[in-house]
Design a protein around this motif. Sequence first.
Motif, PDB file in Angstrom:
ATOM      1  N   LEU A  24       0.831  -1.211   0.000  1.00 41.75           N
ATOM      2  CA  LEU A  24       0.000   0.000   0.000  1.00 41.75           C
ATOM      3  C   LEU A  24       0.861   1.255   0.000  1.00 41.75           C
ATOM      4  CD1 LEU A  24      -2.819  -0.944   2.553  1.00 41.75           C
ATOM      5  CD2 LEU A  24      -3.090  -0.568   0.084  1.00 41.75           C
ATOM      6  N   ALA A  25       1.935   1.239   0.783  1.00 38.00           N
ATOM      7  CA  ALA A  25       2.829   2.401   0.853  1.00 38.00           C
ATOM      8  C   ALA A  25       3.490   2.650  -0.495  1.00 38.00           C
ATOM      9  CB  ALA A  25       3.894   2.174   1.929  1.00 38.00           C
ATOM     10  N   ASP A  73      -5.793   6.060   3.326  1.00 38.70           N
ATOM     11  CA  ASP A  73      -6.871   5.612   4.207  1.00 38.70           C
ATOM     12  C   ASP A  73      -6.786   4.101   4.428  1.00 38.70           C
ATOM     13  OD1 ASP A  73      -7.926   8.152   4.506  1.00 38.70           O
ATOM     14  OD2 ASP A  73      -9.371   7.928   2.867  1.00 38.70           O
ATOM     15  N   ALA A  74      -6.482   3.380   3.355  1.00 36.40           N
ATOM     16  CA  ALA A  74      -6.359   1.924   3.454  1.00 36.40           C
ATOM     17  C   ALA A  74      -5.219   1.544   4.397  1.00 36.40           C
ATOM     18  CB  ALA A  74      -6.128   1.315   2.068  1.00 36.40           C
ATOM     19  N   VAL A  98     -10.246  -1.934   4.472  1.00 36.00           N
ATOM     20  CA  VAL A  98      -8.957  -1.756   3.796  1.00 36.00           C
ATOM     21  C   VAL A  98      -9.081  -2.133   2.326  1.00 36.00           C
ATOM     22  CG1 VAL A  98      -6.561  -2.555   3.651  1.00 36.00           C
ATOM     23  CG2 VAL A  98      -7.597  -2.142   5.888  1.00 36.00           C
ATOM     24  N   ARG A  99      -9.688  -3.268   2.065  1.00 39.15           N
ATOM     25  CA  ARG A  99      -9.842  -3.722   0.680  1.00 39.15           C
ATOM     26  C   ARG A  99     -10.739  -2.781  -0.112  1.00 39.15           C
ATOM     27  NH1 ARG A  99     -10.593  -8.772   3.625  1.00 39.15           N
ATOM     28  NH2 ARG A  99      -8.641  -9.967   3.572  1.00 39.15           N
ATOM     29  N   THR A 100     -11.758  -2.239   0.550  1.00 38.91           N
ATOM     30  CA  THR A 100     -12.660  -1.298  -0.128  1.00 38.91           C
ATOM     31  C   THR A 100     -11.914  -0.043  -0.549  1.00 38.91           C
ATOM     32  OG1 THR A 100     -14.604  -2.091   1.084  1.00 38.91           O
ATOM     33  CG2 THR A 100     -14.724   0.136   0.151  1.00 38.91           C
ATOM     34  N   LEU A 134      -2.525  -8.839  -2.628  1.00 36.94           N
ATOM     35  CA  LEU A 134      -1.824  -9.207  -1.402  1.00 36.94           C
ATOM     36  C   LEU A 134      -2.717  -9.022  -0.175  1.00 36.94           C
ATOM     37  CD1 LEU A 134       1.702  -7.707  -2.174  1.00 36.94           C
ATOM     38  CD2 LEU A 134       1.034 -10.111  -2.199  1.00 36.94           C
ATOM     39  N   LEU A 135      -3.567  -7.992  -0.207  1.00 37.54           N
ATOM     40  CA  LEU A 135      -4.520  -7.796   0.888  1.00 37.54           C
ATOM     41  C   LEU A 135      -5.497  -8.963   0.974  1.00 37.54           C
ATOM     42  CD1 LEU A 135      -5.316  -4.000   0.472  1.00 37.54           C
ATOM     43  CD2 LEU A 135      -4.368  -5.067   2.523  1.00 37.54           C
ATOM     44  N   ASN A 136      -5.856  -9.498  -0.169  1.00 33.08           N
ATOM     45  CA  ASN A 136      -6.797 -10.620  -0.184  1.00 33.08           C
ATOM     46  C   ASN A 136      -6.180 -11.897   0.386  1.00 33.08           C
ATOM     47  OD1 ASN A 136      -8.949  -9.188  -1.315  1.00 33.08           O
ATOM     48  ND2 ASN A 136      -8.258  -9.576  -3.407  1.00 33.08           N
TER      49      ASN A 136
END
Length: 207
Positions: free
Chosen positions: A78-79, A123-124, A146-148, A199-201
Amino acid sequence: MAKSSNNVFFFLLLLLHILVLALCCCFSSAAGASSQYSTDFIRASCAATRYPSLCVRSLACYAAAVRRSPRELARFALAVSADRARSAAARVAGLPAVPPRSRSGPVRDCLENMADSVDRLRDAAAELARTGRSGSPAFAWHMSNVRTWCSAALTDETTCLDGVAQATGGKAKLDPAARAAVRREVLAVAQVTSNALALLNRVAPQQ
């Protein structure tokens, strides 16, 4: 007697030196093995993304910090996405291939989309930091948020690409070179964001 004592002293000093070197080698080997272990973890995780080679290239430098944690890997992804979205927006705004008359309309909308994308990726990341203890009742709810946010950021980037692709007429028309330049910048961001979402999933409640 003094000579014998000196010999013992030098022998002990040599033994100590050898012991220190051996310990250094062991620690160095362990660190190297640990780093390779984490890099292998990143490579295996990235295999589940849409752009695995890009995923490995963009995240390999964080191997030591990831510590084989899917959540930490997603956090760094994410970063990376947020940083690249911010940099891409700055480059799009200053592209010499985009004439001044075209910096309104689709390009302006694209820059607004990219700004929204940066905000949503931040935000995530902030929401990911609030997930708390793995397995807690709120964990799944936070991860869904987070995924949203990450999915919304990817939508912003895709909207930018679509708008620029359609800028083929009127006052805001972009010539092929300008469209290609903007597309190249934004597409690179969309790819790392897609990888971050994948990766979040992979982050499960126990991770």
